[in-house]
Design a protein around this motif. Sequence first.
Motif, PDB file in Angstrom:
ATOM      1  N   TYR A 113      -9.395 -34.493  -8.132  1.00  0.00           N
ATOM      2  CA  TYR A 113      -9.575 -36.150  -8.601  1.00  0.00           C
ATOM      3  C   TYR A 113      -8.626 -36.329  -9.740  1.00  0.00           C
ATOM      4  CZ  TYR A 113     -12.098 -40.072  -9.777  1.00  0.00           C
ATOM      5  OH  TYR A 113     -12.414 -41.446 -10.234  1.00  0.00           O
ATOM      6  N   TRP A 168      -9.220 -41.323  -5.691  1.00  0.00           N
ATOM      7  CA  TRP A 168      -9.441 -40.325  -4.464  1.00  0.00           C
ATOM      8  C   TRP A 168      -8.162 -40.509  -3.792  1.00  0.00           C
ATOM      9  CZ3 TRP A 168     -12.431 -36.709  -4.903  1.00  0.00           C
ATOM     10  CH2 TRP A 168     -13.813 -36.567  -5.578  1.00  0.00           C
ATOM     11  N   ASP A 217     -17.405 -41.921  -2.474  1.00  0.00           N
ATOM     12  CA  ASP A 217     -17.078 -42.310  -3.818  1.00  0.00           C
ATOM     13  C   ASP A 217     -18.292 -42.529  -4.795  1.00  0.00           C
ATOM     14  OD1 ASP A 217     -17.907 -44.547  -3.289  1.00  0.00           O
ATOM     15  OD2 ASP A 217     -15.953 -45.575  -3.185  1.00  0.00           O
TER      16      ASP A 217
END
Length: 475
Positions: A68, A75, A98
């Motif tokens: 990340y 993402w 997310d």
Amino acid sequence: MTGKTNSGKKRFSLQFKLTAAFLAFTLLLFSLIGIFVNFLLEKQFENYVIDKIAQRNSSIVSNLEARYTDWGGKWDAAGLENIGVNALGDSLMLRVSDADGTVLWDAMTHNSGMCATMLQDLAENMKGYNAGFTGGYEEKTFPVTVGQNIVGNVSIGYYGPYYYTDNDINFLNSLNQLLLIATLIAAAVSFVFGAIMAKRLSSPISRVIHTAGKIAQGKYDDRIHEKSNTTEIVELTQAINILAETLAKQEALRKRLTADVAHELRTPTANLQSHIEAMIDGVWELDAARLESCHEETVRISKLVSDLENLARFEADNLILKKEDFDLARLIFKIEKSFESDISHRNIHVTQDISARRLTADEDKIEQILVNLISNALKYTPEGGSIEIRTAETPAAIVISVKDSGIGISSEDLPYIFERFYRADKSRSRATGGSGIGLAIVKFLVEAHGGLVTVESKPGEGSEFTVMIPKEPLP
Ligand code: ADP
């Protein structure tokens, strides 16, 4: 080795039984060890697999956190797919969302068919290895944290509570095979070892059976020489050897006694027969002197028979000695009294020197010993002679001696006088009516007490017989 049937009951040889017992014992022991080791190993392996799953889960989470950051704090769809497909290779199904909960990548949507097949294969693996295994799809969700912020979540789905891959199952199966092979090798080794041990134990016993069978047939010359390091077997073979030896000695004694008795009876019976035949045929006139001579022969025969009876009685009583403390002085006085008329008739001077008054022994047997010694002293001491009876005590024994001033015994005869039927001077003992058994009885009875009888003698001067009875019986 094989079984035998006797009155419906099956019997097996010792060798067969020992071998079978060894084999059964080892099989049981190794089976138990196998089961135990197998149980422990499986438990360990199960823990190892569970740990591995947990480690993989945490490494997936930390990988996502690192990527990340690499992707510039957002993402990346292609990167997530790469991670998800890799995880599928390890039989893990990822679903990444997310921070808002929007699903970014899901293994089920990516390839639902492959996921279902994978779960199906793992279920089959586990059921195939352990039919009782209960498991199914499990899922765990972890937050993906960068700095202080939760940037997403990852749900890791797998076949739980744990699963074995094909490699794991192969490893476990070969481990079980190894255990089985070890058990079989141990059983084979123990069979060989058991058979050798059984043979070593049973062969001396077979030998004992063989020798005992020979003894039963009256053959006493067979001895067991087989060596063994088992105490009981050594004692058994020794006992059989001693038994054979004792029986052989008794048999020899019995044969000798029969021959001796026949020999001793031959002279008086032959004399009697020839005298009576001469009188029947008229060769001899039937008068008092000749009848008297026949009578003497019959007296001799009956004396011999009664001596033999005595000997047999004592030998039969062999081990039964009724030992008790008694008054030895009183016993000697009583015996002297019983010979009183002979002593005074032949003008023999009897003296006593009694230092030891009491004795612990079988009184009847001691009486028989003294009667035989004193009657011999009287028999072989001419008129006007003397006899001295003495008792003394040493630290270990009571000593009794009978000394006479009689005819004595020559040194050639001395070693043999304690033997049955031995007479120093046959013609003289015929006159005295001796059968040569009295001293054999004395020796037998003294030795039965663990004691010793000795003699010192000079022809023409006299003899002294000494009896030692130990205070404590010798071992
Ligand atoms: P027996 O009945 O012939 O006396 P024993 O066994 O008592 O038999 O004695 C064996 C032989 O020992 C006798 O025949 C005799 O020759 C000799 N003997 C035993 N005691 C005496 C003794 N006190 N004096 C001389 N000779 C003896």
